[in-house]
Design a protein around this motif. Structure first.
Motif, PDB file in Angstrom:
ATOM      1  N   VAL B  97      31.304 -29.519   9.135  1.00 39.92           N
ATOM      2  CA  VAL B  97      29.946 -29.536   8.615  1.00 39.92           C
ATOM      3  C   VAL B  97      29.843 -30.540   7.472  1.00 39.92           C
ATOM      4  O   VAL B  97      28.875 -31.305   7.387  1.00 39.92           O
ATOM      5  CB  VAL B  97      29.501 -28.122   8.176  1.00 39.92           C
ATOM      6  CG1 VAL B  97      28.146 -28.170   7.490  1.00 39.92           C
ATOM      7  CG2 VAL B  97      29.438 -27.196   9.384  1.00 39.92           C
ATOM      8  N   ALA B  98      30.859 -30.603   6.618  1.00 40.75           N
ATOM      9  CA  ALA B  98      30.808 -31.533   5.485  1.00 40.75           C
ATOM     10  C   ALA B  98      30.752 -32.982   5.956  1.00 40.75           C
ATOM     11  O   ALA B  98      29.824 -33.721   5.595  1.00 40.75           O
ATOM     12  CB  ALA B  98      32.018 -31.312   4.568  1.00 40.75           C
ATOM     13  N   ILE B  99      31.702 -33.390   6.794  1.00 45.07           N
ATOM     14  CA  ILE B  99      31.711 -34.818   7.159  1.00 45.07           C
ATOM     15  C   ILE B  99      30.549 -35.160   8.093  1.00 45.07           C
ATOM     16  O   ILE B  99      30.013 -36.262   8.024  1.00 45.07           O
ATOM     17  CB  ILE B  99      33.065 -35.276   7.783  1.00 45.07           C
ATOM     18  CG1 ILE B  99      33.327 -34.619   9.121  1.00 45.07           C
ATOM     19  CG2 ILE B  99      34.218 -35.053   6.811  1.00 45.07           C
ATOM     20  CD1 ILE B  99      34.545 -35.201   9.840  1.00 45.07           C
ATOM     21  N   SER B 100      30.115 -34.204   8.923  1.00 45.12           N
ATOM     22  CA  SER B 100      29.005 -34.488   9.828  1.00 45.12           C
ATOM     23  C   SER B 100      27.694 -34.608   9.065  1.00 45.12           C
ATOM     24  O   SER B 100      26.870 -35.470   9.370  1.00 45.12           O
ATOM     25  CB  SER B 100      28.868 -33.397  10.894  1.00 45.12           C
ATOM     26  OG  SER B 100      30.061 -33.230  11.593  1.00 45.12           O
ATOM     27  N   ALA B 101      27.502 -33.737   8.061  1.00 42.55           N
ATOM     28  CA  ALA B 101      26.254 -33.790   7.289  1.00 42.55           C
ATOM     29  C   ALA B 101      26.186 -35.088   6.492  1.00 42.55           C
ATOM     30  O   ALA B 101      25.144 -35.751   6.452  1.00 42.55           O
ATOM     31  CB  ALA B 101      26.151 -32.582   6.362  1.00 42.55           C
ATOM     32  N   LEU B 102      27.294 -35.472   5.874  1.00 43.19           N
ATOM     33  CA  LEU B 102      27.316 -36.734   5.130  1.00 43.19           C
ATOM     34  C   LEU B 102      27.001 -37.905   6.055  1.00 43.19           C
ATOM     35  O   LEU B 102      26.179 -38.769   5.746  1.00 43.19           O
ATOM     36  CB  LEU B 102      28.690 -36.941   4.478  1.00 43.19           C
ATOM     37  CG  LEU B 102      28.981 -36.098   3.239  1.00 43.19           C
ATOM     38  CD1 LEU B 102      30.456 -36.190   2.867  1.00 43.19           C
ATOM     39  CD2 LEU B 102      28.107 -36.545   2.066  1.00 43.19           C
ATOM     40  N   ALA B 103      27.655 -37.901   7.232  1.00 44.91           N
ATOM     41  CA  ALA B 103      27.439 -38.997   8.170  1.00 44.91           C
ATOM     42  C   ALA B 103      25.992 -39.002   8.666  1.00 44.91           C
ATOM     43  O   ALA B 103      25.363 -40.062   8.767  1.00 44.91           O
ATOM     44  CB  ALA B 103      28.402 -38.874   9.356  1.00 44.91           C
ATOM     45  N   ALA B 104      25.463 -37.816   8.941  1.00 47.29           N
ATOM     46  CA  ALA B 104      24.083 -37.738   9.431  1.00 47.29           C
ATOM     47  C   ALA B 104      23.125 -38.283   8.376  1.00 47.29           C
ATOM     48  O   ALA B 104      22.159 -38.975   8.690  1.00 47.29           O
ATOM     49  CB  ALA B 104      23.725 -36.294   9.773  1.00 47.29           C
ATOM     50  N   TYR B 105      23.412 -37.997   7.112  1.00 50.44           N
ATOM     51  CA  TYR B 105      22.568 -38.528   6.037  1.00 50.44           C
ATOM     52  C   TYR B 105      22.695 -40.049   5.983  1.00 50.44           C
ATOM     53  O   TYR B 105      21.695 -40.766   5.909  1.00 50.44           O
ATOM     54  CB  TYR B 105      22.958 -37.910   4.696  1.00 50.44           C
ATOM     55  CG  TYR B 105      22.130 -38.423   3.553  1.00 50.44           C
ATOM     56  CD1 TYR B 105      20.793 -38.053   3.434  1.00 50.44           C
ATOM     57  CD2 TYR B 105      22.664 -39.296   2.619  1.00 50.44           C
ATOM     58  CE1 TYR B 105      20.016 -38.547   2.401  1.00 50.44           C
ATOM     59  CE2 TYR B 105      21.890 -39.784   1.574  1.00 50.44           C
ATOM     60  CZ  TYR B 105      20.572 -39.409   1.473  1.00 50.44           C
ATOM     61  OH  TYR B 105      19.800 -39.896   0.458  1.00 50.44           O
ATOM     62  N   GLY B 106      23.910 -40.521   6.043  1.00 49.12           N
ATOM     63  CA  GLY B 106      24.130 -41.967   6.025  1.00 49.12           C
ATOM     64  C   GLY B 106      23.415 -42.657   7.177  1.00 49.12           C
ATOM     65  O   GLY B 106      22.770 -43.686   6.994  1.00 49.12           O
ATOM     66  N   PHE B 107      23.501 -42.070   8.351  1.00 48.88           N
ATOM     67  CA  PHE B 107      22.882 -42.685   9.525  1.00 48.88           C
ATOM     68  C   PHE B 107      21.355 -42.601   9.484  1.00 48.88           C
ATOM     69  O   PHE B 107      20.662 -43.439  10.029  1.00 48.88           O
ATOM     70  CB  PHE B 107      23.385 -42.022  10.807  1.00 48.88           C
ATOM     71  CG  PHE B 107      24.754 -42.476  11.236  1.00 48.88           C
ATOM     72  CD1 PHE B 107      25.073 -43.832  11.274  1.00 48.88           C
ATOM     73  CD2 PHE B 107      25.717 -41.558  11.623  1.00 48.88           C
ATOM     74  CE1 PHE B 107      26.328 -44.260  11.679  1.00 48.88           C
ATOM     75  CE2 PHE B 107      26.985 -41.974  12.018  1.00 48.88           C
ATOM     76  CZ  PHE B 107      27.282 -43.325  12.044  1.00 48.88           C
ATOM     77  N   SER B 108      20.819 -41.538   8.855  1.00 48.48           N
ATOM     78  CA  SER B 108      19.369 -41.356   8.944  1.00 48.48           C
ATOM     79  C   SER B 108      18.627 -41.947   7.755  1.00 48.48           C
ATOM     80  O   SER B 108      17.502 -42.374   7.887  1.00 48.48           O
ATOM     81  CB  SER B 108      19.021 -39.869   9.065  1.00 48.48           C
ATOM     82  OG  SER B 108      19.366 -39.185   7.883  1.00 48.48           O
ATOM     83  N   ARG B 109      19.237 -41.974   6.574  1.00 44.35           N
ATOM     84  CA  ARG B 109      18.468 -42.323   5.391  1.00 44.35           C
ATOM     85  C   ARG B 109      18.930 -43.570   4.652  1.00 44.35           C
ATOM     86  O   ARG B 109      18.389 -43.888   3.608  1.00 44.35           O
ATOM     87  CB  ARG B 109      18.508 -41.144   4.404  1.00 44.35           C
ATOM     88  CG  ARG B 109      17.650 -39.981   4.821  1.00 44.35           C
ATOM     89  CD  ARG B 109      16.252 -40.449   5.065  1.00 44.35           C
ATOM     90  NE  ARG B 109      15.382 -39.416   5.565  1.00 44.35           N
ATOM     91  CZ  ARG B 109      14.602 -38.664   4.796  1.00 44.35           C
ATOM     92  NH1 ARG B 109      14.616 -38.816   3.520  1.00 44.35           N
ATOM     93  NH2 ARG B 109      13.817 -37.766   5.343  1.00 44.35           N
ATOM     94  N   THR B 110      19.959 -44.201   5.106  1.00 48.75           N
ATOM     95  CA  THR B 110      20.436 -45.355   4.348  1.00 48.75           C
ATOM     96  C   THR B 110      20.543 -46.558   5.277  1.00 48.75           C
ATOM     97  O   THR B 110      20.411 -46.441   6.493  1.00 48.75           O
ATOM     98  CB  THR B 110      21.820 -45.089   3.723  1.00 48.75           C
ATOM     99  OG1 THR B 110      22.797 -45.076   4.767  1.00 48.75           O
ATOM    100  CG2 THR B 110      21.853 -43.780   2.980  1.00 48.75           C
ATOM    101  N   GLU B 111      20.751 -47.683   4.663  1.00 47.86           N
ATOM    102  CA  GLU B 111      20.838 -48.926   5.419  1.00 47.86           C
ATOM    103  C   GLU B 111      22.166 -49.584   5.084  1.00 47.86           C
ATOM    104  O   GLU B 111      22.530 -49.668   3.921  1.00 47.86           O
ATOM    105  CB  GLU B 111      19.676 -49.833   4.994  1.00 47.86           C
ATOM    106  CG  GLU B 111      19.388 -50.974   5.931  1.00 47.86           C
ATOM    107  CD  GLU B 111      18.936 -50.502   7.295  1.00 47.86           C
ATOM    108  OE1 GLU B 111      19.757 -50.591   8.220  1.00 47.86           O
ATOM    109  OE2 GLU B 111      17.799 -50.038   7.429  1.00 47.86           O
ATOM    110  N   PHE B 112      22.909 -49.958   6.095  1.00 46.26           N
ATOM    111  CA  PHE B 112      24.106 -50.761   5.838  1.00 46.26           C
ATOM    112  C   PHE B 112      24.430 -51.526   7.106  1.00 46.26           C
ATOM    113  O   PHE B 112      23.952 -51.193   8.192  1.00 46.26           O
ATOM    114  CB  PHE B 112      25.289 -49.886   5.392  1.00 46.26           C
ATOM    115  CG  PHE B 112      25.634 -48.781   6.347  1.00 46.26           C
ATOM    116  CD1 PHE B 112      26.474 -48.987   7.420  1.00 46.26           C
ATOM    117  CD2 PHE B 112      25.091 -47.501   6.153  1.00 46.26           C
ATOM    118  CE1 PHE B 112      26.781 -47.963   8.293  1.00 46.26           C
ATOM    119  CE2 PHE B 112      25.402 -46.475   7.032  1.00 46.26           C
ATOM    120  CZ  PHE B 112      26.236 -46.701   8.104  1.00 46.26           C
TER     121      PHE B 112
END
Lengths: 305, 287
Positions: B97-112
């Motif tokens: 849950v920790a790594i998936s939630a972080l990744a989901a946030y990165g994928f949905s709300r940030t740009e890189f």
């Protein structure tokens, strides 16, 4: 569909984010997942592919490159074809009842007897059991001599049945156990699809004087069509990947009559120590799964247009 | 529940008695077929070993007893396996849950750079059947010296692209304005994630946690492959492989099975609503 949980918290907003706000070190959020993803998913995919081109064995020593010879051997191996046939039989024998029966169960629970939670619990509980509990319960049900089913059979004057060691019967028993174990999942999907049918649809049908059977066939079944398509697709893919209950109930026997593809891969790799060959069969099987999935998506897309 | 009752009455109006009776009978018969194997297991577990191996359809001559449970809980390895399962399932759930939630946030709300490409790769991997990776993964664990360790059991289970996908979809429904306001106040991305995104995502985090926990608790294949150490066996693996230790002690083997089934039945009873809703909305289970 995946965002159904959302509205209770916040209204969905589809507005595009300004680029300015999005700038930042977002990459670091993804790093922990990517590291695990690369290590435990991507790398095994690559190393498995490489392994399938070698004669790697479980005992370690000397993996020599052998080109495509594992693949050639697999395609000429009658045991591969037999396991594929068994898997196809299992898939057809489980998929149809698992779709139809789960709908019947959901419909009966939905049309409403008191105590919905009790019926829901009855049908869904087996899905929550670990495979070894399922197989322990059913080995006991199937037990010769004093198992429940054979006791009833002999009481009624019939001969005992060797549910797990009689060729021809064993596959049927595994199908039965699988239906019992997994129908609860499809059942829940159907139940929630039924509960999402708007009331006014029924009221309209009522005014038209449609009887229960007409209502079922011409309103309810079409209304859950999308769910049916999804369940059929998921079910076929899940049935193709059968292994654990077979391994625990018959280990593929008697005489290979219940040996599925994954059971054969396990036998070759972990009992026969031939990891390279097992990998080659795995990749052929993977290709087959991809083909099945693509064909399913094609058919579904055509139906929707 | 009230909506359900209204609909029920809307449905039963105008149906014939024969139809209703038939539906009720069918429901009862099916439900019986589904609970009998479990009830039969429970009944066996409450007999003495002698009665358990006796005639199936008669009242036990030595009466009902909890002996089998006492035996497996005090002499057997069930408590050990249960602890192992609990430790493994909780660790897998927290890490996933920790790594998936972080990744989901990165994928949905940030740009890189490469964000879209990496997300596409993650989604594509949902197609890969985990079972075919067992052989190379085992070999990899071998070379990393992680076979017969808890790390070896846990780590390969924490990669869950499907959960990243589910959470990303959810995060995208959270209004951007909330985040912008916090940014103006000078909050960094991590603080926004912890103080805004996580609290607003409690229902989905809960649902995902329950899925992952059920999947990890019930997982048989991977723990079975990666460890031979009797001290590390999880409940499903121990039950299936150490059965012979009990010989033909049916009452004890049924008592073990029932004990192994209990924890998730309690979880289901407690979180029935979240589980039903979660299953329905994501279209998937712990498989």
């Amino acid at each position: 569909m995946l965002t159904d949980l959302a509205p209770s918290v916040a209204p969905p907003i589809t507005q595009k984010t300004p680029a300015k706000v999005r700038k930042g070190s977002g990459f670091w959020f993804v790093v922990p997942f990517l590291v695990a993803f690369a290590m435990f998913l991507l790398w095994p995919i690559v190393s498995g592919l490489w392994m399938s081109l070698t004669n790697q064995s479980l005992t370690g020593s000397g993996a020599g490159f052998t080109g495509l010879s594992n693949y050639a051997e697999a395609l000429a191996d009658p045991a591969v074809w037999q396991s594929l046939w068994n898997t196809a039989v299992f898939t057809i024998a489980t998929a149809a009842p698992l779709v139809v029966l789960s709908f019947v169960m959901a419909y009966l629970v939905y049309v409403g007897l008191p105590g919905q939670w009790l019926w829901r619990m009855s049908f869904f509980t087996p899905y929550l059991l670990p495979v070894s509990v399922v197989t322990a319960l059913w080995q006991w049900m199937f037990q010769p001599g004093f198992g429940l089913i054979n006791s009833i059979l002999t009481q009624l004057g019939f001969a005992e049945i060797g549910f797990l060691d009689q060729q021809g019967v064993a596959m049927f028993s595994i199908v039965l156990v699988t239906i019992w174990w997994t129908v609860g999942f499809n059942f829940l999907l159907y139940l929630s699809a039924l509960q999402n049918i708007p009331d006014h649809v029924f009221e309209a049908a009522q005014l038209d004087g449609a009887g229960p059977w007409r209502r079922l066939v011409s309103i309810i079944v079409p209304m859950v069509n999308k769910t049916t398509i999804m369940i059929v697709m998921l079910q076929i893919l899940a049935s193709l990947k059968v292994f654990e209950q077979i391994y625990l109930l018959t280990a593929g026997g008697p005489r290979g009559s219940t040996r599925s593809v994954l059971e054969y891969i396990y036998d070759v790799g972990f009992s026969g120590y031939r990891l390279g060959y097992a990998s080659a069969i795995s990749y052929l099987f993977f290709a087959l799964i991809v083909v099945v999935a693509v064909v399913q998506l094609r058919i579904m897309n055509r139906k929707e247009h | 529940m009230r909506a359900q009752n209204q609909r029920t009455s809307a449905l039963t109006i105008g149906t014939s008695k024969a139809w209703t009776g038939g539906a009720i009978t069918a429901l009862i018969v099916l439900a019986l077929m589904w609970v009998i194997p479990i009830l039969w297991g429970v009944a066996t577990s409450l007999k003495t070993e002698k009665d358990a191996a006796g005639p199936a359809l008669s009242v036990p001559s030595q009466g009902w007893t909890l002996d089998a449970y006492v035996q497996v809980l005090t002499q057997g390895e069930i408590p050990r396996w249960m602890f192992n399962s609990f430790f493994v399932a909780v660790s897998v759930t927290i890490l996933t849950v920790a790594i998936s939630a972080l990744a989901a946030y990165g994928f949905s709300r940030t740009e890189f750079r490469g964000r879209k490409w990496l997300f596409a790769l993650t989604i594509a991997s949902i197609m890969v059947p985990g079972q075919i990776l067992i052989v190379p993964l085992f070999q990899q664990m071998n070379s990393m010296r992680l076979t017969d360790t808890f790390a070896g059991i846990i780590l390969p289970q924490i990669v869950a692209p499907m959960m990243v996908f589910i959470m990303k979809n959810f995060f995208e429904t959270i209004p951007q304005e909330l985040e912008e306001a916090a940014r103006i106040d000078g909050a960094g991305r991590m603080r926004i994630f912890i103080t805004i995104i996580v609290p607003l995502s409690r229902p989905i985090l809960m649902a995902v946690s329950i899925f992952v926990f059920i999947g990890a608790w019930n997982n048989f294949l991977w723990p079975f492959i990666v460890t031979n150490n009797p001290d590390l066996l999880t409940l499903p693996v121990g039950l299936a492989t150490v059965k012979n230790a009990y010989g033909v002690q049916y009452a004890q083997s049924m008592a073990s099975a029932i004990l192994a089934a209990l924890p998730l039945m309690v979880v289901f009873a407690l979180f029935q609503r979240q589980i039903v809703k979660g299953f329905a909305t994501s279209g998937m289970g712990g498989q």
